[in-house]
Design an enzyme around this catalytic site. Structure first.
Site, short mmCIF file in Angstrom:
data_model
loop_
_atom_site.label_atom_id
_atom_site.label_comp_id
_atom_site.label_asym_id
_atom_site.label_seq_id
_atom_site.Cartn_x
_atom_site.Cartn_y
_atom_site.Cartn_z
N LYS A 255 0.86 -1.18 0.00
CA LYS A 255 0.00 0.00 0.00
C LYS A 255 0.90 1.23 0.00
O LYS A 255 1.93 1.25 0.70
CB LYS A 255 -0.90 -0.02 1.25
CG LYS A 255 -1.91 1.13 1.29
CD LYS A 255 -2.85 1.01 2.51
CE LYS A 255 -3.88 2.12 2.57
NZ LYS A 255 -4.80 1.99 3.72
N SER B 106 -9.79 2.35 2.88
CA SER B 106 -8.85 3.06 2.05
C SER B 106 -7.89 2.15 1.28
O SER B 106 -7.29 2.60 0.31
CB SER B 106 -8.03 4.02 2.90
OG SER B 106 -7.23 3.31 3.83
N SER C 293 -10.23 -0.04 7.03
CA SER C 293 -9.59 0.15 5.72
C SER C 293 -8.95 -1.09 5.12
O SER C 293 -8.55 -1.07 3.95
CB SER C 293 -8.54 1.26 5.80
OG SER C 293 -9.17 2.52 5.76
#
Lengths: 484, 477
Positions: A76, A151, A175
């Site tokens: 990420k 997210s 997330s």
């Protein structure tokens, strides 16, 4: 090759069926082919990935390989990666080449994994749909008109579309779990303190926790084994041995007590999601588990408490982005105030600004007691709810989200509705507990996630309980048609 | 109307650790800009602070020295504000739960009286970097070497009633932190500086007047001058019917005046909240006892011991224990020569005189304690007289070597050979019959004349006691 799970790929590498370089090239080709539509990556570093793949192949030949050696993993874009662009999906860090690597990245490097690229996300991890990214929204591979969740939407979409066998995520209010649910993959948010936060760009420090996103619980167990562990550079990481999460995957779950919080099955839950969860519970009954209704009476306070604590911490954490030392700086500032105002005004997107303002307000003199302090007290109540429940049950289950993936743009003008898509996941962060989302079926062709919540440091049990379910079901093996 | 001054001081003292409070970067002073600032000090994305445990022991040591309560649990908080030399946009400090609670120190005033000053609290925090406004042609340079340096902020009660009391208090704390070896107290390098909260009120009033805060004063003299100026300014305003504005002011040492920096209306809202990156600091009774066992002797205890062990006067003991270096110097000399009175006289006399003349600290004395002891030993064993010793000291100060070398090279050894002295005495008596008459007639003072003659003949090297004795013997016979 792309349809194989991480566990299968690791076996293939060891058996010499293919090399890490071949596997890495295959992933790079799939990214090149599909990511134009999906937009799940911000950075793909081919050269870096191939160099790591060749080094992994050497290790494999020398018999020095671990289970992840040679496996491509996407990070990420919230994890700092030495010498590689690290943007947090923000214009603010559009030009930021991290001069050091996050502990999580170092651990994957040491395990011989191949860092294939950096995945798209909501800007500074603030969002539930991946629509706040400066680099544009990510598409859900199951239906490109819908969001992948957020997210960690890029990571979940990339794994779901079989671009990469595994990816990392971070979870502050859901997330990892919410995008895992919306994309039909397996995601695990560990206990707060289990995975080091060093080098993970902070959103809300007391809630943030990194974890794996993969295709199965078995894969997640391997990934967590690499990610977890004490780090003296993170004062909130906990010095506690890391168990072999794969060793207990097949443990018998007969007699397991599963708690169903009645608050998670009320108004707002879509019927299709409820049915999928019910079906999953039936499966657990067949596996010998006992289902008990429980109550988490302060559940309704979780979202409001979260939207005080998280913005408060973020308002302070994001103060360092001031245009002085790194990141975006406005053109020709007139004076210091102009430098601050324009650099931050231009560098941050609307959702980030909204949260900075909420947090600044909540911490201001005269409001601190009414908001921040009160939210911290609510947090204690929520934690106590869970700890009481775990005196009766071994795991808690429920839906990960109230509904499957929603359409792009559907909630962008209504932040409150957007915030409510995390209604079942947020409390877990406030209590610091581990939580998982695993695929539990489909509604109108869109995946549904089952959430598993464990007691502190009970990740091994969650993985065991998830794995047993995945042994008797095939939801996690389903892939979105264009990508299988 | 008669006015009473009310002062409280916030002293920032840099703790003498090797590395910073939340990172491993060095705290050494004077390095090239930004060479001692690591990723944590720069506030890069993703970095986290880790507490340097050495600062906790130092804070405990200070707390014990001021008889304060040490908090079993204290919390680091973020003080949020934007400034270019504050990399994270917040300073990690302590707010609601400081590590050191209410304590006190006793200060000595010029009239010899003492006064107890309350200390509200002392807390740990990190220093900011430095903004350099010169040399950059309309731009500002930022040096982050100092960012993250550990500070102990010591906040007094508003117990001080004059600029002189404020200085006495500041000196007391300065001596204390140096005694405790928790700070080098170097004021030129900014290791010890203070903010002064100043207000005035009609004498007898119990309400506090409106206060102003004087920022960042880094010398004892400036503290006195800044407060003096500020008190006068406030009285002038009040006496002409005006009102003091609550504000932060800066002292300009060149002009000797204070001027406004920001008013209360512009006062910052720092939005303090507990730092979620750091755990609360837990201090157990065992940790406190461990520090207590390693505590050095404190100034008050040392002064008392000097009075008793070395039979010094209260005044002498006070001067000799004013700093730990002074006390250590004296004690080294006193022990080496086994004559505390002589050691005290020389340390407070010749040595202090020379230091003051050249504006040096005792640590910078060119004559070490061992060297001074070597000199005084030669007085005690009659090798030289006290008068000659001063000449030797002068040469030692100039770097000509130790006492024995100088005595030998300059031929300053005292004449103690009785037969040689006897011959001189006989000669002086023979040459001055008139004075002999006078002495024998009872004019005792004439003895001085004879001594003077012999000293003149020996260039001061004759042993005065021996000469006296010989003269008396010969003149009386």
């Amino acid at each position: 090759m792309h349809d194989k799970t991480l566990t299968e790929l690791a076996a293939g590498l060891r058996a010499g069926d293919f090399s890490s370089e071949e596997l890495t090239r295959a992933c790079l080709e799939r990214i090149a082919e599909h990511d134009g539509t999906l937009n799940s990556f911000i950075t793909v570093d081919e050269e870096h990935a191939l160099a790591q793949a060749r080094a992994a192949d050497a290790r494999l030949r020398q018999g020095e390989a671990g289970p992840l050696t040679g496996i491509p993993v996407a990070q990420k874009d919230i994890f700092c990666t030495d010498g590689v662009l690290t943007t947090c999906a923000s214009r603010m860090l559009e030009n930021f080449i991290a001069p050091y690597s996050a502990t999580v990245v170092e651990k994957f490097d040491a395990a011989g994994a191949v860092m294939i690229g950096k995945t798209n996300m909501d800007e500074f991890a603030m969002g539930s749909s991946n629509e706040t990214s400066y680099y544009g929204p990510v598409r859900n591979p199951w239906n490109p008109e819908t969001v992948p969740g957020g997210s960690s939407g890029g990571s979940a979409a990339a794994v779901a579309a079989r671009l990469v066998p595994a990816a990392t995520g971070t979870d502050t209010g859901g997330s990892i779990r919410q995008p895992a649910a919306l994309c039909g993959v397996t995601g695990l948010k560990p206990t707060y303190g289990r995975v080091s936060r060093w080098g993970m760009i902070a959103f809300a420090s007391s809630l943030d926790q990194g974890g794996p996103i993969a295709r199965s619980a078995e894969d997640a167990a391997l990934l967590l084994g690499v990610m977890a562990g004490f780090d003296e550079r993170d004062s909130t990481s906990i010095d506690r041995p890391v168990p072999d999460y794969t060793a207990t995957l097949n443990d018998d779950i007969r007699g397991l007590k599963i708690g169903l919080p009645k608050e998670y099955f009320g108004e707002g839950l879509e019927a299709g999601v409820a049915q999928a969860v019910e079906a999953a519970l039936d499966e657990y009954r067949r596996l010998g588990a006992e289902i008990v209704e429980i109550s988490l009476p302060n559940t309704h306070l979780a979202v409001p408490a979260y939207y005080v604590v998280a913005p408060a911490e973020c308002s302070s954490n994001l103060s360092r982005f001031d245009g002085v030392r790194f990141g975006h700086r406005c053109e020709e500032p007139e004076d210091l105030e102009d430098l601050y105002k324009r650099s931050r005004g231009e560098g941050f997107g609307a959702e980030v600004k909204r949260r900075i303002m909420i947090g600044t307000y909540a911490l201001s003199a005269g409001y601190y007691d009414a908001y921040y302090l009160k939210a911290q007290k609510v947090r204690r109540l929520i934690r106590d709810d869970f700890l009481r429940a775990f005196e009766q049950v071994d795991v808690i289950m429920g839906p990960t989200t109230p509904a499957p993936a929603f359409r792009l743009g559907e909630k962008t003008d209504d932040p409150i509705t957007m915030y409510l898509s995390d209604i079942y996941t947020i409390a877990v962060n406030l209590a610091g507990l581990p939580g998982m989302s695993i695929p539990a079926g489909f509604v109108n062709g869109l995946p549904v996630g089952l959430q598993l919540i464990g007691n502190h440091f009970d990740e091994a049990r969650l993985l065991n309980v998830a794995h047993r379910y995945q042994q008797v079901t095939d939801h996690h093996l389903q892939g979105p048609a264009p990508y299988v | 109307m008669e006015w009473e001054t009310v002062i409280g001081l916030e002293i920032h003292t840099q703790l003498a650790t090797k590395s910073k409070i939340f990172s491993g970067a060095s705290t050494a002073y004077g390095a090239a800009p930004n060479t001692q600032a690591c990723a944590v000090d720069l506030g890069l994305p993703g970095v986290l602070p880790v507490l340097n445990k050495a600062v906790v022991d130092m804070a405990i040591r200070f707390g014990l020295a001021i008889e304060a309560e040490i908090a079993p649990l204290s919390i680091f908080a973020r003080k949020n504000y934007f400034y270019p030399d504050l990399p994270k946009g917040y300073q990690i400090s302590q707010y609601e739960l400081p590590i050191v609670g209410l304590g006190r120190v006793t200060i000595e005033l010029e009239d010899g009286s003492t006064k107890v000053i309350g200390i509200t609290r002392a807390h740990l925090e990190e220093d900011a970097g430095k903004s350099l406004h010169e040399d950059f042609h309309g731009m500002t340079g930022i040096d982050l070497n100092r960012a993250g340096t550990p500070l102990l902020e010591i906040v007094s009660e508003p117990d001080l009633r004059s600029p002189q009391e404020a200085v006495a208090y500041m000196k007391k704390i300065h001596a204390l932190v140096r005694y405790l070896e928790i700070s080098d107290g170097n004021m030129q390098e900014g290791s010890f500086r203070c903010d002064a909260n100043v207000s005035v009120r009609p004498r007898g009033s119990h309400e506090f007047g409106t206060r102003t805060e004087l920022k960042n004063i880094n010398s004892f003299r400036f503290v006195e001058k800044a407060i003096e100026y500020e008190v006068e300014r406030q009285i002038e305003i009040l006496e002409s019917g005006g009102a003091v504005v609550q504000e932060t002011r800066l002292f300009d040492p060149d002009k000797g005046e204070t001027r406004p920096m920001r008013s209360k209306e512009e006062a910052m809202d720092y939005r303090y909240f507990p730092d979620p990156d750091l755990l609360p600091v837990e201090i157990t009774p065992e940790m406190i006892e461990k520090v207590r066992a390693e505590m050095p002797e404190l100034p008050d205890a040392k002064r008392q011991r000097f009075i008793e062990a070395y039979r010094l006067s209260e005044y002498d003991a006070g001067i000799l224990t004013a700093s730990r270096e002074m006390a250590d110097y004296f004690e080294t000399v006193a022990k080496a020569i086994e004559d505390a009175k002589l050691a005290a006289n020389w340390v407070m006399g010749e040595l202090t005189g020379h230091l003051n003349r050249e504006n040096r600290e005792i640590g910078e004395s060119p004559v070490s304690a061992d060297q001074l002891a070597g000199l005084l030993k030669r007085i005690l064993d009659n090798t030289i007289s006290g008068k000659i010793a001063k000449e030797v000291f002068e040469a030692m100060w100039a770097g000509e070597g130790d006492a024995d070398t100088i005595i030998a090279e300059r031929g300053l050894k005292q004449i103690t050979d009785t037969s040689a002295l006897e011959a001189m005495v006989d000669e002086v008596i023979a040459n001055n019959p008139k004075q002999v008459e006078q002495f024998r007639a009872g004019k005792e003072k004439v003895l001085g004349f004879f001594v003077g003659q012999i000293m003149k003949a020996t260039q001061g090297k004759a042993n005065p006691a021996q000469v006296n004795e010989l003269l008396r013997k010969k003149l009386s016979s």
